[in-house]
Design an enzyme around this catalytic site. Structure first.
Site, PDB file in Angstrom:
ATOM      1  NE  ARG A  34       8.166  14.745  13.881  1.00  0.00           N
ATOM      2  CZ  ARG A  34       9.402  14.329  12.986  1.00  0.00           C
ATOM      3  NH1 ARG A  34      10.286  13.618  13.286  1.00  0.00           N
ATOM      4  NH2 ARG A  34       9.504  13.953  11.612  1.00  0.00           N
ATOM      5  CE  LYS A  70       5.699  -5.173   4.363  1.00  0.00           C
ATOM      6  NZ  LYS A  70       5.475  -4.446   2.703  1.00  0.00           N
ATOM      7  CG  ASP A 113       1.136 -10.999   4.836  1.00  0.00           C
ATOM      8  OD1 ASP A 113       0.881 -10.145   4.499  1.00  0.00           O
ATOM      9  OD2 ASP A 113       2.119 -11.207   4.900  1.00  0.00           O
ATOM     10  CG  HIS A 114      -1.873  -5.516   2.374  1.00  0.00           C
ATOM     11  ND1 HIS A 114      -0.325  -5.635   2.565  1.00  0.00           N
ATOM     12  CD2 HIS A 114      -2.648  -5.264   1.566  1.00  0.00           C
ATOM     13  CE1 HIS A 114       0.171  -5.425   1.234  1.00  0.00           C
ATOM     14  NE2 HIS A 114      -1.371  -5.550   0.952  1.00  0.00           N
ATOM     15  CE  LYS A 136      -4.020  -8.118  -1.304  1.00  0.00           C
ATOM     16  NZ  LYS A 136      -4.353  -7.065  -2.460  1.00  0.00           N
ATOM     17  CD  GLU A 182       3.441  -4.189  -6.672  1.00  0.00           C
ATOM     18  OE1 GLU A 182       2.794  -2.997  -6.079  1.00  0.00           O
ATOM     19  OE2 GLU A 182       4.767  -4.694  -6.078  1.00  0.00           O
ATOM     20  CG  ASP A 223       7.961  -4.288  -0.671  1.00  0.00           C
ATOM     21  OD1 ASP A 223       7.383  -3.646   0.363  1.00  0.00           O
ATOM     22  OD2 ASP A 223       7.644  -3.890  -1.804  1.00  0.00           O
ATOM     23  CG  HIS A 279       2.720  -9.477   1.251  1.00  0.00           C
ATOM     24  ND1 HIS A 279       2.104  -9.033   2.070  1.00  0.00           N
ATOM     25  CD2 HIS A 279       3.052  -8.186   0.722  1.00  0.00           C
ATOM     26  CE1 HIS A 279       1.940  -7.755   2.871  1.00  0.00           C
ATOM     27  NE2 HIS A 279       2.423  -7.231   1.621  1.00  0.00           N
ATOM     28  CE  LYS A 334       7.412  -2.033  -5.234  1.00  0.00           C
ATOM     29  NZ  LYS A 334       5.591  -2.264  -4.826  1.00  0.00           N
ATOM     30  CE  LYS A 350      -1.624  -5.459  -7.670  1.00  0.00           C
ATOM     31  NZ  LYS A 350      -1.073  -4.646  -6.553  1.00  0.00           N
TER      32      LYS A 350
HETATM   33  C1  BG6 Z   1       2.715  -3.941   0.104  1.00  0.00           C
HETATM   34  C2  BG6 Z   1       4.001  -3.905  -0.429  1.00  0.00           C
HETATM   35  O1  BG6 Z   1       3.149  -4.900   1.038  1.00  0.00           O
HETATM   36  O2  BG6 Z   1       2.265  -4.330  -0.466  1.00  0.00           O
HETATM   37  C3  BG6 Z   1       4.225  -2.335  -1.473  1.00  0.00           C
HETATM   38  O3  BG6 Z   1       4.840  -2.595   0.921  1.00  0.00           O
HETATM   39  C4  BG6 Z   1       2.972  -3.331  -2.988  1.00  0.00           C
HETATM   40  O4  BG6 Z   1       5.349  -2.975  -2.482  1.00  0.00           O
HETATM   41  C5  BG6 Z   1       2.070  -3.391  -1.936  1.00  0.00           C
HETATM   42  O5  BG6 Z   1       2.837  -2.382  -3.800  1.00  0.00           O
HETATM   43  C6  BG6 Z   1       1.221  -4.934  -2.987  1.00  0.00           C
HETATM   44  O6  BG6 Z   1       0.231  -4.830  -2.654  1.00  0.00           O
HETATM   45  P1  BG6 Z   1      -1.588  -4.969  -3.574  1.00  0.00           P
HETATM   46  O7  BG6 Z   1      -2.606  -5.042  -2.212  1.00  0.00           O
HETATM   47  O8  BG6 Z   1      -1.375  -4.478  -4.108  1.00  0.00           O
HETATM   48  O9  BG6 Z   1      -1.074  -6.846  -3.564  1.00  0.00           O
END
Ligand code: BG6
Length: 507
Positions: free
Chosen positions: A58, A167, A196-197, A201, A235, A254, A259, A359, A364
């Site tokens: 936008r 996602k 799905d990132h 990895k 995390e 989430d 993941h 969280k 982490k």
């Molecule tokens: C995302 C979540 O998909 O993955 C976040 O929405 C999370 O809440 C993140 O922090 C974690 O990804 P990574 O790559 O830092 O483990």
């Protein structure tokens, strides 16, 4: 050409010249991940010779404005300091189309820009890729308009154009099915790349190498030798400024539904014939189908949820979840979720899979710990025997990426005393090159048309089928939720999921 079909599968597709349109072109994800990923691909010479970038949202902006903001984002977030020449070349001819995603004029604008690029390309047919990096409510809207404007077809290759969907893919089973229906009424599955990132990895892909490039693990990779598996995605950060999204989602949606379930699938799946998209995804879907969705009255005994209370984070006092900006005072959204799942097939029957994420935990760490059964007979005296620990194989996804195997070893000395020692492989020391970011691999694969590292329609639905009863039971169960102190190991309640012989690893 390699003779190993598993390896060959990943490299076999060329990258077609492409025009990439990012919906939400200057949103948080685009700035932090997508634009820096494109820069790093350009830096490595991995982008096709003809590559065009279009941003849309936008925000009223000129092409020049987009160029400047994109360059700033890349300078701020790229994993390597950008080379200004590469950066300038990448952004030289970017375009910005301003407008609301439900406004047909936006799609006229995008169509016009894409046709201009086609004209520039002459005889070469440019592929097109639409990246949906927007709030999920817009996914069906954008897909519908792309179809209405004929932007879902281009050239003679039936796998062109590509649509890449961020996602969350649905928020319940019903919404995921509905979204699949809408997407697949416009695009064919071969054109769709659900992100799905985690699959992008390096360390997650290394699970494929680890399992299927090494003979030694296969004989023990089953219920006869494995006592339990623990998957942790902890995390230390809180929800930051994402209350709007997070309070609707919660930890289960989430991180677990997508993941963590992917990690579980890669760990449990049968060896695929090759790394073709369908071969791998067929095997993953079989794993998901082997996990029976819990009945509502089983949820309390297999799933724990909790919220962080005030505590510490990064050496400072931090507020609890309910005190975070924009979180409703009476929110029952979980910031921690732990589950015990069973994969009910011949290989895994009886092995508990413990999953936990949260969280504001103490640090982490994303890891999979596979604990083997104890030796069947202890041949040592009481002293040595009592210190024996089962072997544990830990695959660490982040940070300190690597694999470690604990072994019982004799402590030097005149007596037989045993203690666990670690055999370690660390990415950082074994390989000198820096790993690419997940999004670099995923954007590249989507352009190539290799969907191996993307979630297929039935896979997304199978993931939801397991999570749906938990989500709805939790929604129907009044709070308040158990609390855990920020910076801690998580709620004490999570221990209730474990069998007596198992314990949560220290985060
Ligand atoms: C995302 C979540 O998909 O993955 C976040 O929405 C999370 O809440 C993140 O922090 C974690 O990804 P990574 O790559 O830092 O483990």
């Amino acid at each position: 050409m390699t003779e190993n079909p598993l390896v060959e599968g990943l490299e076999r597709l060329p990258v077609h010249p492409t025009a990439l349109v990012i919906f939400g072109g200057l949103g948080d994800l685009a700035k932090r991940k997508l634009l820096p990923a494109l820069y790093n691909l350009a830096h490595e010479g991995a982008l096709p010779e003809r590559f065009h970038l279009v941003g849309t949202s936008r925000s009223e902006m000129t092409d020049e404005g987009f160029r400047e903001e994109a360059a700033d984002a890349i300078r701020e977030f790229s994993r390597r300091e950008p080379d200004e020449t590469v950066l300038t070349a990448l952004l030289a001819d970017v375009r910005w189309v301003a407008g609301s995603f439900d406004d047909p004029a936006v799609y006229d604008g995008i169509g016009k820009v894409l046709s201009e690029f086609d004209e520039q390309a002459g005889a070469l047919t440019l592929n097109r890729a639409f990246y949906l990096s927007t709030a999920p409510d817009f996914f069906p809207v954008i897909v519908g308009h792309l179809g209405d404007h004929g932007l879902h077809e281009h050239g003679s290759n039936p796998t062109h154009p590509r649509i890449i969907i961020e996602k969350p893919f649905g928020t319940t089973l019903a919404s995921a099915i509905d979204l699949n229906k809408r997407v697949l009424s416009v695009f064919s599955e071969q054109q769709v790349f659900r992100i799905d990132h985690y699959l992008g990895k390096e360390t997650v892909q290394n699970m494929l190498a680890f399992r299927f490039a090494n003979r030694m693990f296969e004989p023990v990779w089953n219920r006869d030798h494995i006592q339990s598996v623990q998957i942790t995605a902890a995390e230390d950060i809180g929800i930051g400024s994402r209350a709007g999204y997070y309070d609707e989602a919660g930890a289960l949606r989430d991180l677990v539904q997508n993941h963590m379930m992917q990690l579980l699938c890669l760990l449990c799946m049968e060896p695929p014939i090759d790394l073709g998209a369908d071969e791998v995804r067929n095997e993953k879907v079989k794993v998901l189908k082997a996990i029976r969705p819990p009945a509502p009255d089983e949820v309390a005994s297999m799933a724990v949820r909790a919220q962080y209370a005030a505590g510490s984070g990064g050496g400072e006092a931090v507020p609890g979840y309910l005190q975070e900006a924009d979180v409703p005072q009476d929110s029952n959204t979980e910031t921690y979720a732990a589950l015990r799942l069973h994969v009910q097939n011949w290989r895994w029957a009886g092995v508990p899979f413990y999953l936990r994420t949260g969280k504001r935990l103490s640090r982490k760490v994303t890891e999979i710990a596979v604990t083997l059964k104890p030796v069947p007979h202890v041949a040592f005296g009481d002293l040595a025997g009592s210190t024996l620990q089962p072997n544990q194989l830990v695959l660490t996804m982040q940070p300190n990426e690597g694999v470690s195997l604990s072994l019982g070893a004799k402590i030097p000395g005149t007596r037989m005393r045993i203690r666990p020692v670690q055999m370690e492989f660390q990415y950082g020391t074994a390989f000198v090159s820096q790993s690419p970011e997940a999004y670099e691999r995923l954007i590249m694969d989507a352009m190539r048309g290799d969907a191996t590292l993307f979630t297929r329609n039935d896979e997304a639905e199978a993931q939801w089928r397991i999570m749906d009863p938990i989500v709805s039971t939790w929604e129907d169960t009044p709070g308040p939720l158990p609390q855990y102190e920020a910076g801690s190991q998580g709620p004490a309640e999570a221990a209730s999921l474990l069998r007596e012989i198992d314990s949560w690893r220290r985060i």
